[in-house]
Design an enzyme around this catalytic site. Structure first.
Site, PDB file in Angstrom:
ATOM      1  N   ARG A  39     -70.875 126.488  20.348  1.00 39.94           N
ATOM      2  CA  ARG A  39     -71.143 125.355  19.457  1.00 39.94           C
ATOM      3  C   ARG A  39     -72.250 125.318  18.647  1.00 39.94           C
ATOM      4  O   ARG A  39     -72.073 124.582  17.738  1.00 39.94           O
ATOM      5  CB  ARG A  39     -71.591 124.243  21.096  1.00 39.94           C
ATOM      6  CG  ARG A  39     -71.964 122.812  20.748  1.00 39.94           C
ATOM      7  CD  ARG A  39     -72.289 122.048  21.919  1.00 39.94           C
ATOM      8  NE  ARG A  39     -71.212 122.091  23.088  1.00 39.94           N
ATOM      9  CZ  ARG A  39     -71.260 121.554  24.066  1.00 39.94           C
ATOM     10  NH1 ARG A  39     -72.484 120.785  24.390  1.00 39.94           N
ATOM     11  NH2 ARG A  39     -70.206 121.728  25.074  1.00 39.94           N
ATOM     12  N   HIS A  85     -60.202 120.359  19.052  1.00 36.72           N
ATOM     13  CA  HIS A  85     -61.528 120.284  19.518  1.00 36.72           C
ATOM     14  C   HIS A  85     -61.661 119.029  20.569  1.00 36.72           C
ATOM     15  O   HIS A  85     -61.813 117.835  20.243  1.00 36.72           O
ATOM     16  CB  HIS A  85     -62.438 119.787  18.107  1.00 36.72           C
ATOM     17  CG  HIS A  85     -63.997 119.909  18.652  1.00 36.72           C
ATOM     18  ND1 HIS A  85     -64.337 121.370  18.668  1.00 36.72           N
ATOM     19  CD2 HIS A  85     -64.846 119.451  18.788  1.00 36.72           C
ATOM     20  CE1 HIS A  85     -65.885 121.331  18.879  1.00 36.72           C
ATOM     21  NE2 HIS A  85     -66.125 120.006  18.929  1.00 36.72           N
ATOM     22  N   TYR A 129     -62.392 103.318   7.646  1.00 37.71           N
ATOM     23  CA  TYR A 129     -62.494 102.948   6.153  1.00 37.71           C
ATOM     24  C   TYR A 129     -62.625 104.251   4.985  1.00 37.71           C
ATOM     25  O   TYR A 129     -62.327 103.789   3.716  1.00 37.71           O
ATOM     26  CB  TYR A 129     -64.009 102.253   5.857  1.00 37.71           C
ATOM     27  CG  TYR A 129     -63.899 100.992   6.803  1.00 37.71           C
ATOM     28  CD1 TYR A 129     -63.253  99.738   6.751  1.00 37.71           C
ATOM     29  CD2 TYR A 129     -65.074 100.755   8.030  1.00 37.71           C
ATOM     30  CE1 TYR A 129     -62.903  99.009   7.472  1.00 37.71           C
ATOM     31  CE2 TYR A 129     -64.969  99.688   8.531  1.00 37.71           C
ATOM     32  CZ  TYR A 129     -64.137  98.720   8.518  1.00 37.71           C
ATOM     33  OH  TYR A 129     -64.143  97.617   9.301  1.00 37.71           O
TER      34      TYR A 129
END
Length: 765
Positions: A39, A85, A129
């Site tokens: 990570r 993921h 967007y």
């Protein structure tokens, strides 16, 4: 007491009895290792964390190449969290946004369209967007994924595969840097210039035992996407790269822009009409949000921590431009810059912690030499695996080409077998010693392939593939050839990201800062002339400008109050206030209220004893001296710098005898050589100034002896010019006595009556 399994009650079938502390520590260790290796820490081989690697892999699978159109970020995020993921969409999108920000990554890996945040610190728009695709850099980083260069592993649900690392030659770890916090360790790597990193790698290829100094001839230091100036010295930079730990001080760039030759204008001073000027900032330190920086500077102005700065404006458009307006044109630009470096994030420290996962996925803090060495070893492995993969492909093709050539040489018999045999494949294999793949390929040939030209093409292809295979076999067997090939590949990559290219040009410059200098407090104050007015009741104010002494009688006071002291000073001056109890107090002239009203009580600014009266108000000077004398006749000379008080409680300077008071505080001119003292008994003595000791604190020595009464006044003067005193009345005339022989005696004498015409109040002024 430590717990044991013997203390536990019988457990249910299938359960494991274990002490709680052991179970907790084991599970936390697993979690910690997972955080470190899967990570938070990047892999030195590709410089990526798992989330970044999966993002790029998913975008590649979606064919989001630079030549293709953009696709919605929501679709990319959905694919990543659905296939590779299994974490929150916010974390994945934030990681994707950072890969697209040209102010966060030196070489962005994602080409974003829409609002992906800005250097002001504003967040990106929602992923519904924005749109994205890969950059050319990302393609270079993933180059070779289809060529057997890296291993693949199953995804979390076993439905797909993902690469363990990216095989590309682009030095992403140092070029783009990384940061992360794991359990018990962290990493913080600044971005660097890719061309410089490649040059250092080429040095190591030629000489694996090269010294760090050889590498630092090419890797000058970090190259931040936001530019700026690194002001650390060579020794600091060397130590950081040698140990893998350290830091770099980065300053904003004051500049009006670049010259025609590409160099920066270095002052940042923009002239304005009327002789005024302003400072222009064109680059800010890496990781500093412009909006918060401007708020920080504005707060400094509001809190009056930077009184020499009047305003800060953001005039940025496509290029960053922050304008700083000084309080006046008399402000020293260099002092303003130094003050801003100290008080704001215009100077920032980027901590270096080269903590990465090596090829065995073990966290390790590495120096620059070790990091580049292991990265080159990885690239050699990738090179050899690519060559072996290509050899396998060539062998497969050569097998088929050999079968095609046999078929052309025996074309009539092949056709006959196909037409007459129900199962032609085993017959062909037996008669012409073909393999199963060769026989199957011959049977699948099209009729148009039977032309004569095709036979010639096959023989040419066989010769080319054989030659290529021989070269690759030599490459696999020869470490020297591998280094040569890697060097050529790196040189080609450097041409793409060279220092002479738009993307590769160095943005951060290195300029060792001058030693830190102490900024005097008066440098932070705008220098203006003022007249300081102190009334008998202790009200103080400062009127702008130097008022002539003959106009001091026009000052206004509250009813029943009148002028006690007035002096001309500058706003940068410190005012010495002497009290009759022997204590000295200091007030900054810039801290005084304006002259329009009656001012403020001085006792609100300093803690003067209620029973003490003020006996002097004098602007302090660094080299100035004072003659201090008490009513008991004792006195000494004090340096003004020694009596300046640092707190509002003041400083005890003159030790007084019981019932005595400090009566005289007079500045001593540089050329004065004598002292005149007159007592209440109206006797005058004159003696050399050299007989009065210089002290920082004390009672002093006896200046004049008295049978009764005490000291009335004392002053200093030039003996050769005579002793002067003011005449009575409002005439403003003075009288000077040059023949002082009768009064010139040793210090501590009783003296004699003063010359005729000396004032009856026994005062020299």
């Amino acid at each position: 007491m430590a717990s044991t399994t013997d203390d536990l009650p019988p457990s249910e079938p299938g359960n494991i009895d274990t002490p709680f502390d052991s179970a907790l520590s084991e599970r936390y260790l697993v979690y910690a290792l997972s955080t470190i290796t899967a990570r938070s820490l990047p892999d030195l081989r590709d410089g990526l964390k798992p989330v970044h690697r999966r993002l790029l892999w998913a975008m590649r699978a979606m064919r989001l190449d630079p030549s293709q159109g953009y696709k919605k970020s929501a679709r990319v995020v959905g694919d990543v969290i659905g296939k590779f993921h299994p974490h929150g969409d916010t974390a994945v999108y934030d990681a994707m946004v950072r890969l697209a920000q040209d102010f966060s990554l030196r070489y962005p890996l994602v080409d974003g369209q829409g609002n992906f945040g800005n250097i002001d610190g504003d967040n990106a728009a929602a992923y519904r967007y924005t749109e994205a695709r890969l950059t050319r850099v990302a393609i270079d980083l993933m180059q070779g994924l289809d060529e057997g260069t890296v291993d693949f592993k199953p995804t979390y649900n076993g439905e797909d595969e993902e690469p363990e690392i990216m095989p590309g030659l682009f030095p992403n770890l140092l070029a783009n840097g990384a940061s992360g916090i794991a359990v018990g360790m962290a990493t913080n790597i600044p971005p660097h210039n890719a061309a410089e990193v490649i040059d250092a790698a080429l040095v190591l290829i030629e000489n694996p035992k090269a010294e760090l100094a050889d590498l630092l001839e090419h890797v000058k230091g970090p190259d931040f996407p936001t530019g700026g100036i690194i002001v650390d010295g060579p020794e600091t930079i060397r130590h950081a790269y040698e140990t893998g730990r350290g830091g770099f001080r980065v300053r904003a760039r004051f500049s009006l822009g670049k010259h025609a030759d590409g160099s920066w204008e270095e002052t940042g001073i923009e002239k304005q009409p009327g002789g005024t000027w302003q400072l222009v900032i064109s680059e800010i330190p890496y990781g500093v949000a412009k909006g918060k920086l401007i708020e920080q500077i504005a707060q400094l102005i509001a809190d009056k921590k930077l009184p020499i700065l009047e305003d800060v404006r953001d005039e940025s458009a496509e290029d960053l431009r922050i304008v700083l307006v000084p309080k006046s044109r008399n402000v020293d630009p260099e002092i303003l810059k130094e003050s801003l470096y100290r008080l704001s994030e215009l100077e920032n420290r980027f901590a270096l912690n080269l903590n990465v996962l090596d090829a065995t996925r073990t966290p390790k803090v590495m120096g620059l030499h070790q990091l580049l060495t292991e990265w080159l070893q990885h690239q050699i492995i990738v090179l050899v695996r690519r060559a072996k993969h290509r050899i396998a492909k060539i062998d497969d093709r050569l097998e088929l080409v050999a079968g095609y050539i046999i078929a052309f040489l025996n074309l009539d018999r092949i056709i006959e077998i196909i037409r007459t045999e129900d199962e032609p494949k085993p017959v062909m294999m037996a008669e012409f010693l073909l393999t199963d793949r060769q026989a199957e390929a011959v049977l699948n040939m099209r009729l148009r392939s039977l032309r004569k030209l095709e036979e010639m093409e096959l023989k040419r292809e066989q010769a080319e593939l054989t030659a290529e295979r021989d070269e690759l076999a030599k490459l696999v067997e020869s470490p020297a050839r591998q280094k040569t090939r890697l060097r050529k590949d790196l040189e080609k990559l450097r041409a793409v990201y060279g220092l002479d290219t738009l993307l590769g040009a160095r943005r951060t410059t290195l300029a060792e800062a001058a030693p830190a200098r102490d900024i005097p407090l008066d440098a932070m104050i705008e220098k203006e002339p003022v007249t300081v007015i102190l009334s008998k009741r202790g009200w103080i104010r400062a009127q702008r400008g130097h008022v002539a002494p003959e106009q001091w009688g026009e000052f206004k006071f509250k009813e029943g109050d009148e002028l006690a002291f007035a002096t001309r000073a500058q706003t940068t001056d410190k005012l010495l206030i002497a009290a009759s109890d022997g204590r000295f107090y200091t007030v900054g002239a810039d801290k005084l209220p304006g002259g329009r009203g009656f001012g403020e009580p001085l006792r609100l600014m300093v803690d003067i004893d209620p029973d003490a009266r003020i006996v002097a108000l004098i602007p302090a000077s660094a080299e100035g001296r004072l003659l201090l004398a008490s009513s008991s006749g004792h006195g000494f000379v004090a340096q003004m710098s020694e009596v300046v008080a640092e707190t509002r409680k003041g400083r005890n300077v003159v030790n007084l005898k019981p019932k005595a008071q400090l009566g005289v505080v007079r500045p001593i001119a540089a050329d004065h050589d004598s002292v005149a003292v007159i007592g209440e008994n109206r006797k005058l003595v004159v003696f050399p100034l050299a007989e009065v000791p210089v002290m920082a604190r004390g009672q002093g020595v006896m200046l004049q002896k008295y049978r009764d009464g005490g000291l009335s006044d004392a002053t200093t003067f030039v003996f050769s010019e005579g002793l002067s005193w003011a005449m009575g009345g409002d005439t403003g005339r003075t009288r000077t006595e040059t023949d002082l022989g009768p009064w010139r005696v040793a210090r501590s004498a009783s003296g004699r009556m003063p010359p005729t015409g000396f004032p009856r109040n026994n005062r020299f002024d």
